[in-house]
Enzyme design. Structure first.
Site, mmCIF file in Angstrom:
data_model
loop_
_atom_site.group_PDB
_atom_site.id
_atom_site.type_symbol
_atom_site.label_atom_id
_atom_site.label_comp_id
_atom_site.label_asym_id
_atom_site.label_seq_id
_atom_site.Cartn_x
_atom_site.Cartn_y
_atom_site.Cartn_z
ATOM 1 N N CYS A 196 -0.265 0.680 -2.776
ATOM 2 C CA CYS A 196 0.567 0.483 -3.950
ATOM 3 C C CYS A 196 -0.227 1.103 -5.089
ATOM 4 O O CYS A 196 -1.211 0.332 -5.656
ATOM 5 C CB CYS A 196 1.040 -1.062 -4.140
ATOM 6 S SG CYS A 196 1.928 -1.134 -5.649
ATOM 7 N N GLY A 197 0.133 2.380 -5.552
ATOM 8 C CA GLY A 197 -0.675 2.951 -6.856
ATOM 9 C C GLY A 197 -0.287 2.229 -7.978
ATOM 10 O O GLY A 197 -1.580 1.986 -8.645
ATOM 11 N N HIS A 198 0.694 1.441 -8.145
ATOM 12 C CA HIS A 198 0.811 0.763 -9.426
ATOM 13 C C HIS A 198 0.079 -0.516 -9.357
ATOM 14 O O HIS A 198 -0.422 -0.989 -10.296
ATOM 15 C CB HIS A 198 2.378 0.769 -10.046
ATOM 16 C CG HIS A 198 3.029 0.008 -9.353
ATOM 17 N ND1 HIS A 198 4.152 0.216 -8.344
ATOM 18 C CD2 HIS A 198 3.206 -1.217 -9.639
ATOM 19 C CE1 HIS A 198 4.824 -0.864 -7.866
ATOM 20 N NE2 HIS A 198 4.307 -1.862 -8.749
ATOM 21 N N ASP B 99 11.577 1.519 -6.746
ATOM 22 C CA ASP B 99 10.536 1.620 -7.481
ATOM 23 C C ASP B 99 10.751 2.019 -8.814
ATOM 24 O O ASP B 99 11.429 3.057 -9.221
ATOM 25 C CB ASP B 99 9.780 2.597 -6.981
ATOM 26 C CG ASP B 99 8.076 2.213 -7.399
ATOM 27 O OD1 ASP B 99 7.949 1.552 -8.439
ATOM 28 O OD2 ASP B 99 7.177 2.881 -7.061
ATOM 29 N N GLY C 91 2.575 5.296 -7.364
ATOM 30 C CA GLY C 91 1.638 5.796 -7.312
ATOM 31 C C GLY C 91 1.174 6.644 -6.014
ATOM 32 O O GLY C 91 0.623 7.478 -5.954
ATOM 33 N N SER C 92 1.439 5.905 -4.748
ATOM 34 C CA SER C 92 1.321 6.309 -3.654
ATOM 35 C C SER C 92 2.119 7.311 -3.205
ATOM 36 O O SER C 92 1.932 8.525 -2.692
ATOM 37 C CB SER C 92 1.221 5.458 -2.351
ATOM 38 O OG SER C 92 2.559 4.666 -2.526
HETATM 39 O O1 LIG Z 1 2.956 2.571 -6.771
HETATM 40 C C1 LIG Z 1 3.170 2.580 -5.518
HETATM 41 O O2 LIG Z 1 2.577 3.077 -4.799
HETATM 42 C C2 LIG Z 1 4.052 1.674 -4.786
HETATM 43 N N1 LIG Z 1 5.402 1.515 -5.603
HETATM 44 C C3 LIG Z 1 6.397 0.972 -4.734
HETATM 45 C C4 LIG Z 1 6.110 1.524 -3.337
HETATM 46 C C5 LIG Z 1 4.680 2.004 -3.397
HETATM 47 O O3 LIG Z 1 4.154 1.137 -2.666
#
Ligand SMILES: O=C(O)[C@H]1NCC[C@@H]1O
Length: 275
Positions: A30-32, A191, A196-197
Site C-alpha cells: 500500500c503506497g499511500h 481507492d 501508490g502501488s
Molecule cells: O496506495 C496503495 O498502494 C493502495 N491503495 C489502495 C490499493 C493499494 O494497496
C-alpha cells in the site's frame, strides 16, 4: 481508508514491519499507507536514524522492503517519497471476456501486487464517469481475470494473484500533463488516493512499453483530485523480467487518534464476520 498493523520485522535492516488490511484480508503493498506510516515513524521517534532534512525509514511490507524518505525539519514531517520493490510489465494486451461488458483488453503489471491496467475507453466510459459505474465495470473485470488468468511472480508465490485493477484515462505516453486513474482492489474497494502501488505498476507498464525514460516524472491524479508524482529511477531484473525501481512521492495527513478497548466479557468485541 486502509488499516496498517505494525509488526516486528524479520529483515534486520527494516525499522518496522507492516501488514496492510483491507475489506477482504490483507494487501501485498500500500503506497499511500507507506507514505502515512513513514510520517508516523518519524513523528513518534520510531525511525532508527532521525535525520534532517530527510529521514530514511525502511518498511518491511508483505511485498518486500520499501524505503521511505520522509521530509523532516526537526519538528514536523512532510512529504514522503518511497522506493518500491522491483516492478515490471508482466503481460501486454491480455483479452478477458467480462459479463455485461464483452471483450476487454488489459495490460498486467506488477507494482508490489499484480494490477490489470485498462483505459476507460475500453468500457466506453471516461475517468470522470460515476464512481459506482467505475466500481462495477472495473470490479467485474478484476473478478473475471482472477478466474481466467493466472499470474506468477518469479520469486514469491504468495504475491502470485491479481490484486487490483486500475482504470486510466489512457494517457500512457510520457507528457507533463497529469494522468488520471482509479483503482479497484480487494473486494471492490475503490481507492480515493491515486494508489501508490498502482502508480508504481503504471510506471512499470509505461517503462516496459518504452513510453517513459529513467528520471522522467509524471503526475497521477485520483478520482478525488489527490495527486502523487512518480518516476522510474533504476533498471533492475526480477527473475527474467526487465524491471524498474519506481519512486513515488505524496503527502499523508493525520485525521485523528483512537483507543480500542476490549472488556473481558465482551464476546462481540473479539471480532465478527458477516457474509
Ligand atoms: O496506495 C496503495 O498502494 C493502495 N491503495 C489502495 C490499493 C493499494 O494497496
Amino acid at each position: 481508508m486502509f488499516g496498517a498493523i505494525l509488526v516486528p520485522p524479520d529483515l534486520p535492516e527494516a525499522d518496522i514491519g507492516v501488514i496492510f488490511i483491507n475489506n477482504e484480508g490483507y494487501s501485498p503493498m500500500c503506497g499511500h499507507g507507506v507514505i502515512s506510516l513513514g510520517r508516523y515513524m518519524v513523528d513518534k521517534g520510531l525511525a532508527k536514524n532521525l535525520t534532517i532534512p530527510e529521514t530514511v525509514v525502511k518498511i518491511q511490507c508483505p511485498c518486500g522492503l520499501v524505503e521511505a524518505r520522509v521530509q523532516y525539519d526537526g519538528k514536523k514531517s512532510g512529504a514522503v517519497s518511497f522506493l518500491s520493490v522491483p516492478s515490471f510489465l508482466y503481460a501486454k494486451d491480455v483479452s478477458v471476456d467480462v459479463p455485461e461488458y464483452g471483450k476487454i483488453v488489459v495490460d498486467i503489471s506488477f507494482g508490489g501486487g499484480f494490477f490489470a491496467l485498462v483505459p476507460a475507453s475500453q468500457f466506453n466510459m471516461n475517468i470522470k464517469s460515476s464512481a459506482s459505474k467505475i466500481r462495477a465495470a472495473v470490479g467485474a473485470t478484476l473478478e473475471q481475470l482472477r478466474k481466467d488468468y493466472k499470474v506468477a511472480h518469479p520469486d514469491y508465490s504468495d504475491l502470485s494473484y491479481m490484486y487490483a485493477a486500475i482504470i486510466t484515462d489512457g494517457k500512457d505516453e510520457y507528457s507533463e500533463e497529469v494522468t488520471a486513474n482509479c483503482c479497484v482492489f480487494a473486494d471492490r474497494m475503490l481507492d480515493r488516493s491515486p494508489c501508490g502501488s498502482g502508480v508504481t505498476s503504471r510506471i512499470a507498464q509505461q517503462f516496459g512499453r518504452g513510453l517513459i525514460k529513467l528520471g522522467q516524472t509524471r503526475t497521477f491524479e485520483s478520482i478525488t483530485g489527490a495527486t502523487f508524482k512518480a518516476k522510474p529511477v533504476k533498471s533492475v531484473k526480477c527473475g527474467d523480467y526487465d524491471a524498474v525501481i519506481v519512486e513515488v512521492t505524496g503527502n499523508g495527513y493525520y485525521t485523528g487518534t483512537s483507543t480500542f478497548t476490549l472488556e473481558e466479557d465482551d464476546i462481540i468485541g473479539r471480532g465478527f464476520l458477516l457474509s
